[in-house]
Design a protein around this motif. Structure first.
Motif, PDB file in Angstrom:
ATOM      1  N   LEU A   1      95.092  46.260  58.782  1.00 34.98           N
ATOM      2  CA  LEU A   1      94.096  46.735  57.815  1.00 34.98           C
ATOM      3  C   LEU A   1      94.353  46.115  56.440  1.00 34.98           C
ATOM      4  O   LEU A   1      93.412  45.635  55.782  1.00 34.98           O
ATOM      5  N   LEU A   2      95.604  46.135  56.013  1.00 35.03           N
ATOM      6  CA  LEU A   2      95.936  45.584  54.692  1.00 35.03           C
ATOM      7  C   LEU A   2      95.736  44.070  54.658  1.00 35.03           C
ATOM      8  O   LEU A   2      95.413  43.509  53.598  1.00 35.03           O
ATOM      9  N   GLU A   3      95.934  43.397  55.795  1.00 32.97           N
ATOM     10  CA  GLU A   3      95.725  41.953  55.858  1.00 32.97           C
ATOM     11  C   GLU A   3      94.241  41.595  55.800  1.00 32.97           C
ATOM     12  O   GLU A   3      93.840  40.675  55.071  1.00 32.97           O
ATOM     13  N   THR A   4      93.424  42.298  56.564  1.00 28.80           N
ATOM     14  CA  THR A   4      92.008  41.939  56.696  1.00 28.80           C
ATOM     15  C   THR A   4      91.139  42.556  55.620  1.00 28.80           C
ATOM     16  O   THR A   4      90.030  42.071  55.373  1.00 28.80           O
ATOM     17  N   HIS A   5      91.603  43.624  55.002  1.00 30.88           N
ATOM     18  CA  HIS A   5      90.829  44.293  53.947  1.00 30.88           C
ATOM     19  C   HIS A   5      91.732  44.507  52.730  1.00 30.88           C
ATOM     20  O   HIS A   5      92.166  45.629  52.439  1.00 30.88           O
ATOM     21  N   PRO A   6      91.992  43.423  52.016  1.00 29.30           N
ATOM     22  CA  PRO A   6      92.903  43.532  50.867  1.00 29.30           C
ATOM     23  C   PRO A   6      92.411  44.484  49.787  1.00 29.30           C
ATOM     24  O   PRO A   6      93.200  44.886  48.918  1.00 29.30           O
ATOM     25  N   GLU A   7      91.132  44.868  49.864  1.00 34.48           N
ATOM     26  CA  GLU A   7      90.625  45.811  48.866  1.00 34.48           C
ATOM     27  C   GLU A   7      91.304  47.180  48.956  1.00 34.48           C
ATOM     28  O   GLU A   7      91.253  47.979  48.006  1.00 34.48           O
ATOM     29  N   TRP A   8      91.950  47.462  50.115  1.00 39.89           N
ATOM     30  CA  TRP A   8      92.635  48.746  50.255  1.00 39.89           C
ATOM     31  C   TRP A   8      94.049  48.720  49.688  1.00 39.89           C
ATOM     32  O   TRP A   8      94.666  49.782  49.526  1.00 39.89           O
ATOM     33  N   ARG A   9      94.559  47.551  49.387  1.00 40.56           N
ATOM     34  CA  ARG A   9      95.904  47.494  48.811  1.00 40.56           C
ATOM     35  C   ARG A   9      95.928  48.225  47.471  1.00 40.56           C
ATOM     36  O   ARG A   9      94.989  48.104  46.683  1.00 40.56           O
ATOM     37  N   GLU A  10      96.949  48.964  47.271  1.00 42.03           N
ATOM     38  CA  GLU A  10      97.130  49.818  46.081  1.00 42.03           C
ATOM     39  C   GLU A  10      96.257  51.076  46.120  1.00 42.03           C
ATOM     40  O   GLU A  10      96.436  51.977  45.296  1.00 42.03           O
ATOM     41  N   HIS A  11      95.321  51.163  47.060  1.00 49.12           N
ATOM     42  CA  HIS A  11      94.373  52.282  47.067  1.00 49.12           C
ATOM     43  C   HIS A  11      94.532  53.227  48.263  1.00 49.12           C
ATOM     44  O   HIS A  11      93.773  54.195  48.386  1.00 49.12           O
ATOM     45  N   VAL A  12      95.481  52.945  49.153  1.00 51.98           N
ATOM     46  CA  VAL A  12      95.702  53.815  50.306  1.00 51.98           C
ATOM     47  C   VAL A  12      97.196  53.860  50.603  1.00 51.98           C
ATOM     48  O   VAL A  12      97.919  52.887  50.363  1.00 51.98           O
TER      49      VAL A  12
ATOM     50  N   ALA B   1      98.072  59.269  42.123  1.00 54.32           N
ATOM     51  CA  ALA B   1      96.727  59.787  41.879  1.00 54.32           C
ATOM     52  C   ALA B   1      95.658  58.795  42.317  1.00 54.32           C
ATOM     53  O   ALA B   1      95.793  57.576  42.147  1.00 54.32           O
ATOM     54  N   GLY B   2      94.578  59.342  42.905  1.00 54.19           N
ATOM     55  CA  GLY B   2      93.398  58.553  43.222  1.00 54.19           C
ATOM     56  C   GLY B   2      93.474  57.736  44.492  1.00 54.19           C
ATOM     57  O   GLY B   2      92.531  57.002  44.807  1.00 54.19           O
ATOM     58  N   ARG B   3      94.567  57.829  45.209  1.00 52.64           N
ATOM     59  CA  ARG B   3      94.699  57.036  46.434  1.00 52.64           C
ATOM     60  C   ARG B   3      94.291  57.846  47.663  1.00 52.64           C
ATOM     61  O   ARG B   3      94.501  59.058  47.728  1.00 52.64           O
ATOM     62  N   LYS B   4      93.721  57.162  48.646  1.00 57.30           N
ATOM     63  CA  LYS B   4      93.414  57.796  49.917  1.00 57.30           C
ATOM     64  C   LYS B   4      94.659  57.820  50.796  1.00 57.30           C
ATOM     65  O   LYS B   4      95.610  57.061  50.587  1.00 57.30           O
TER      66      LYS B   4
END
Length: 488
Positions: free
Chosen positions: A317-328, A290-293
């Motif tokens: 993407l996951l390396e340079t933008h760790p904010e997406w980890r767990e969220h996509v 739930a809630g993931r892109k």
């Protein structure tokens, strides 16, 4: 003795609208296929008496073709269409299909060769080319037998590049068109082919009254090859700088056409809400969490589809933008293709290995970054279309790429499209997509980040425009446009 049946409209393609499985008891089970040609041919209706000539692809097909003899398959198996299936000797078919069509012509048009080591055109390659000539001649013979006086014949794709010229020699009364579903290589790359093969393919297509392509870019590349290899004259709209409209060679003129095959919106929207799609949608949502892109791709593991670089871009993407980890989650459907060729088996294994590496590097107990599916499942693909926030379509080179057109049609909440500039679809969809260089992993990762950050309103507006462009020429109109152009 009854007069032979003849048809006013004929279609020729390697694969037909039906395939057969041979049971241990000798029974045959028919399975009807889909695709643009099947939908397109339905536009003229069963009363037109059209005939589809195709090749037997496996043991079941060959048995069905033998039972039909030189006649047509049972229309109960073909959805009412008249189909003549050719029982070409298995060794000839394998050499023509795998040895030339898929390992040479496909590689040339998609720019896939590692030129320091391949291609190598030796005596074995010459024998395979002879098989390709035999295979094309079998189609030309069958079409010549089936066609009524002055009939229209639509020949499909790189498997049958020699057919227009061969058929012209047998039946000069016919109106013959050839359609290329692939890109066309630029002259310098096209000339990797042996000189006699390069000339024969061009001469074959120029045997038709019309040669048609998915985009103007591919049509122009074909015309440029005719000029460079054959010394042919290219007719251009408005003079030297205009689009190529015809090729003149040895006293004949072959008109060029462009028909950008579109998505079948009515079929897709209805089919995507069937019960089996809903079931798979629920399963995917559970897997994603739930809630993931979602970043969705749907491809065959075909070398030109560029799946490995797509996965590497996601990793970046996951390396340079760790904010997406767990969220996509990257939902990647990579359906095995051409596994009888070693290079494709190796590529499929590489796709699996990279996906496993990403999951091992970034995964957590509650999050698997890549959800890779390798079993072909059309209903699951449609379910993914419906839930996609981002669609990644990054081929090295592609004649069109219908996935890029289908996702915006089916998407429920709007979907940002990250699209390779080397896909034919980019000519129609590029204004509303995030366009990338397919070799640039860093640039593709940046586009994925931009797509994930896109506002709901922007994504929805783009999706509406993408869907409108994607459905401008659905299969039935696409097919009829070719018929009308040949009859003009």
């Amino acid at each position: 003795m009854a007069a032979p049946r003849t048809a006013q409209i004929l279609v020729a393609s390697n694969r037909g609208p039906v395939s057969y499985a041979l049971g241990e008891d000798g029974s045959l089970a028919a399975r009807r296929g889909g695709g643009g040609l099947v939908s397109g041919l339905s536009a003229i209706g069963p009363d037109a008496g059209a005939v589809w000539v195709c090749a037997a692809l496996g043991d079941g097909d060959r048995e069905a073709a033998r039972r039909a003899g030189s006649g047509h398959l049972d229309t109960a198996d073909t959805g009412g269409q008249q189909v003549r299936m050719l029982d070409i000797a298995p060794d000839v078919f394998a050499a023509a299909y795998n040895g030339v069509a898929n390992s040479v012509l496909w590689f040339v048009h998609h720019l896939l060769y590692q030129t320091p080591v391949e291609p190598v055109f030796d005596a074995g390659a010459a024998a395979q080319w002879a098989a390709y000539e035999t295979y094309n001649a079998a189609f030309a013979d069958a079409l010549a037998q089936e066609a009524a006086e002055g009939a229209v014949v639509l020949v499909q794709d790189y498997h049958l590049a020699l057919v227009p010229g061969l058929l012209r020699a047998r039946r000069p009364d016919l109106r013959i068109g050839h359609f290329s579903h692939t890109p066309w290589a630029p002259p310098d790359y096209y000339r990797l082919l042996p000189d006699d093969v390069a000339e024969a393919v061009l001469r074959g297509i120029l045997g038709g009254d019309r040669a048609a392509f998915l985009t103007e870019r591919w049509a122009t590349a074909f015309a440029d090859c005719c000029a460079a290899v054959l010394g042919a004259e290219v007719v251009r709209d408005g003079g030297a700088g205009g689009a190529a409209t015809a090729v003149r060679f040895e006293g004949r003129e072959t008109r060029l056409g462009v028909h950008g095959l579109g998505a079948d919106a009515e079929f897709l929207r209805e089919r995507s809400h069937a019960a089996d799609v809903d079931e798979r949608l629920d399963a995917l949502r559970t897997q994603i969490g739930a809630g993931r892109k979602t970043i969705v791709r749907v491809d065959r593991t075909e070398l030109s589809k560029n799946i490995v670089r797509g996965l590497l871009a996601y990793r970046r993407l996951l390396e340079t933008h760790p904010e997406w980890r767990e969220h996509v989650v990257h939902v990647a459907f990579a359906y095995p293709s051409r596994q009888d060729l070693a290079v494709y088996r190796d590529y499929t294994a590489r796709v699996q290995a990279v996906a496993d590496e990403i999951n091992a590097e970034f995964g957590t107990p509650g999050w698997q970054p890549v959800a890779l599916h390798v079993k072909d499942d059309f209903a699951r693909s449609l379910a993914a279309y419906r839930l996609a926030d981002v669609a990644l379509v990054n081929p090295i080179r592609d004649g069109m790429n219908l996935v890029a057109k289908e996702v915006p049609v089916v998407s429920e909440r709007g979907c940002a499209l990250v699209l390779s500039r080397e896909a034919g679809a980019c000519a129609e969809l590029g204004e509303d997509a995030l366009v990338v260089n397919p070799y640039d992993v860093e640039g593709t990762a940046a586009a994925l980040h931009e797509a994930l950050r896109m506002s709901d309103a922007d994504r929805a507006d783009r999706t509406k425009r993408l869907a409108a462009a994607a459905t401008a020429l659905p299969p039935q109109k696409w097919f009829l446009a070719q018929l009308q152009a040949l009859e003009a």
